[in-house]
Write a protein that holds these residues in place. Structure first.
Motif, PDB file in Angstrom:
ATOM      1  N   ARG A   1      32.684 -22.971  11.178  1.00  0.00           N
ATOM      2  CA  ARG A   1      32.889 -21.527  11.112  1.00  0.00           C
ATOM      3  C   ARG A   1      33.836 -21.187   9.978  1.00  0.00           C
ATOM      4  NH1 ARG A   1      36.336 -20.791  16.723  1.00  0.00           N
ATOM      5  NH2 ARG A   1      38.346 -21.604  15.948  1.00  0.00           N
ATOM      6  N   GLN A   2      33.675 -19.961   9.516  1.00  0.00           N
ATOM      7  CA  GLN A   2      34.527 -19.477   8.435  1.00  0.00           C
ATOM      8  C   GLN A   2      34.929 -18.044   8.727  1.00  0.00           C
ATOM      9  OE1 GLN A   2      32.820 -19.871   4.523  1.00  0.00           O
ATOM     10  NE2 GLN A   2      34.834 -19.863   3.565  1.00  0.00           N
ATOM     11  N   ALA A   3      36.219 -17.845   8.870  1.00  0.00           N
ATOM     12  CA  ALA A   3      36.759 -16.500   9.053  1.00  0.00           C
ATOM     13  C   ALA A   3      37.092 -15.922   7.684  1.00  0.00           C
ATOM     14  CB  ALA A   3      38.003 -16.553   9.933  1.00  0.00           C
TER      15      ALA A   3
ATOM     16  N   ALA B   1      32.330 -28.099  16.056  1.00  0.00           N
ATOM     17  CA  ALA B   1      31.872 -29.218  16.877  1.00  0.00           C
ATOM     18  C   ALA B   1      30.702 -29.880  16.178  1.00  0.00           C
ATOM     19  CB  ALA B   1      31.444 -28.750  18.264  1.00  0.00           C
ATOM     20  N   SER B   2      30.537 -31.164  16.433  1.00  0.00           N
ATOM     21  CA  SER B   2      29.400 -31.871  15.879  1.00  0.00           C
ATOM     22  C   SER B   2      28.902 -32.892  16.883  1.00  0.00           C
ATOM     23  CB  SER B   2      29.755 -32.548  14.553  1.00  0.00           C
ATOM     24  OG  SER B   2      30.704 -33.574  14.759  1.00  0.00           O
ATOM     25  N   ILE B   3      27.642 -33.282  16.709  1.00  0.00           N
ATOM     26  CA  ILE B   3      27.035 -34.247  17.610  1.00  0.00           C
ATOM     27  C   ILE B   3      26.096 -35.124  16.803  1.00  0.00           C
ATOM     28  CG2 ILE B   3      25.193 -32.617  18.258  1.00  0.00           C
ATOM     29  CD1 ILE B   3      25.290 -33.890  21.086  1.00  0.00           C
TER      30      ILE B   3
ATOM     31  N   GLY C   1      36.689 -29.456  17.175  1.00  0.00           N
ATOM     32  CA  GLY C   1      37.920 -28.993  16.563  1.00  0.00           C
ATOM     33  C   GLY C   1      38.963 -28.754  17.643  1.00  0.00           C
ATOM     34  N   ASP C   2      40.217 -28.935  17.303  1.00  0.00           N
ATOM     35  CA  ASP C   2      41.283 -28.830  18.300  1.00  0.00           C
ATOM     36  C   ASP C   2      41.310 -27.461  18.972  1.00  0.00           C
ATOM     37  OD1 ASP C   2      43.696 -30.866  16.445  1.00  0.00           O
ATOM     38  OD2 ASP C   2      42.100 -31.410  17.847  1.00  0.00           O
ATOM     39  N   SER C   3      41.007 -26.423  18.238  1.00  0.00           N
ATOM     40  CA  SER C   3      41.139 -25.073  18.784  1.00  0.00           C
ATOM     41  C   SER C   3      40.056 -24.713  19.801  1.00  0.00           C
ATOM     42  CB  SER C   3      41.131 -24.038  17.650  1.00  0.00           C
ATOM     43  OG  SER C   3      39.896 -24.058  16.972  1.00  0.00           O
ATOM     44  N   VAL C   4      39.004 -25.516  19.884  1.00  0.00           N
ATOM     45  CA  VAL C   4      37.901 -25.176  20.792  1.00  0.00           C
ATOM     46  C   VAL C   4      37.734 -26.171  21.926  1.00  0.00           C
ATOM     47  CG1 VAL C   4      36.719 -24.051  18.874  1.00  0.00           C
ATOM     48  CG2 VAL C   4      36.065 -26.377  19.537  1.00  0.00           C
TER      49      VAL C   4
ATOM     50  N   SER D   1      35.116 -18.609  27.192  1.00  0.00           N
ATOM     51  CA  SER D   1      36.501 -18.135  27.042  1.00  0.00           C
ATOM     52  C   SER D   1      36.795 -17.762  25.594  1.00  0.00           C
ATOM     53  CB  SER D   1      37.480 -19.213  27.522  1.00  0.00           C
ATOM     54  OG  SER D   1      37.227 -19.565  28.867  1.00  0.00           O
ATOM     55  N   LEU D   2      35.919 -16.998  25.016  1.00  0.00           N
ATOM     56  CA  LEU D   2      36.051 -16.659  23.596  1.00  0.00           C
ATOM     57  C   LEU D   2      37.296 -15.822  23.343  1.00  0.00           C
ATOM     58  CD1 LEU D   2      32.308 -16.064  22.839  1.00  0.00           C
ATOM     59  CD2 LEU D   2      33.796 -17.605  21.550  1.00  0.00           C
TER      60      LEU D   2
END
Length: 114
Positions: A38-40, A49-51, A60-63, A84-85
């Protein structure tokens, strides 16, 4: 070549949920990695996230604890369930496919209102 079709973005209130989908078509190698970034505005693109094809995931730590990435190999589709956005989750979400090369999707906007 690989083509990516992203869907599922939109506007949601804080605390709500969204599910993003990334459908992959074209020449797909058996071993690959598919992720969401994502890019803000004004910020660098970051991993959400990746799989990988074997099922291992990275977040990512924030999610962590709020988002879940999954894949359906029969449909060549990866899903990102976002719970929980928060307003800080707002941004353009890009799907990224990688094997011997890297392909980016066009992005889908996610806006979380407070």
């Amino acid at each position: 070549q690989v083509q990516l079709a992203e869907s599922g973005g939109g506007l949601v209130q804080a605390g709500g949920s969204l599910t993003l989908s990334c459908a992959v078509s074209g020449t797909i190698f058996r071993i690959n990695s598919i992720g969401w970034y994502r890019q803000a505005p004004g910020q660098q693109r970051e991993l959400v996230a990746s799989i990988i094809s074997g099922g291992s995931t990275t977040y990512g730590d924030s999610v962590k604890g709020r988002f879940t990435i999954s894949r359906d190999n029969t449909k060549n589709t990866v899903y990102l369930r976002m719970n929980s956005l928060k307003p800080d989750d707002t941004g353009v979400y890009y799907c990224r496919y990688s094997d011997y090369d890297i392909t980016w999707g066009q992005g889908t906007q996610v806006t979380v209102s407070s």
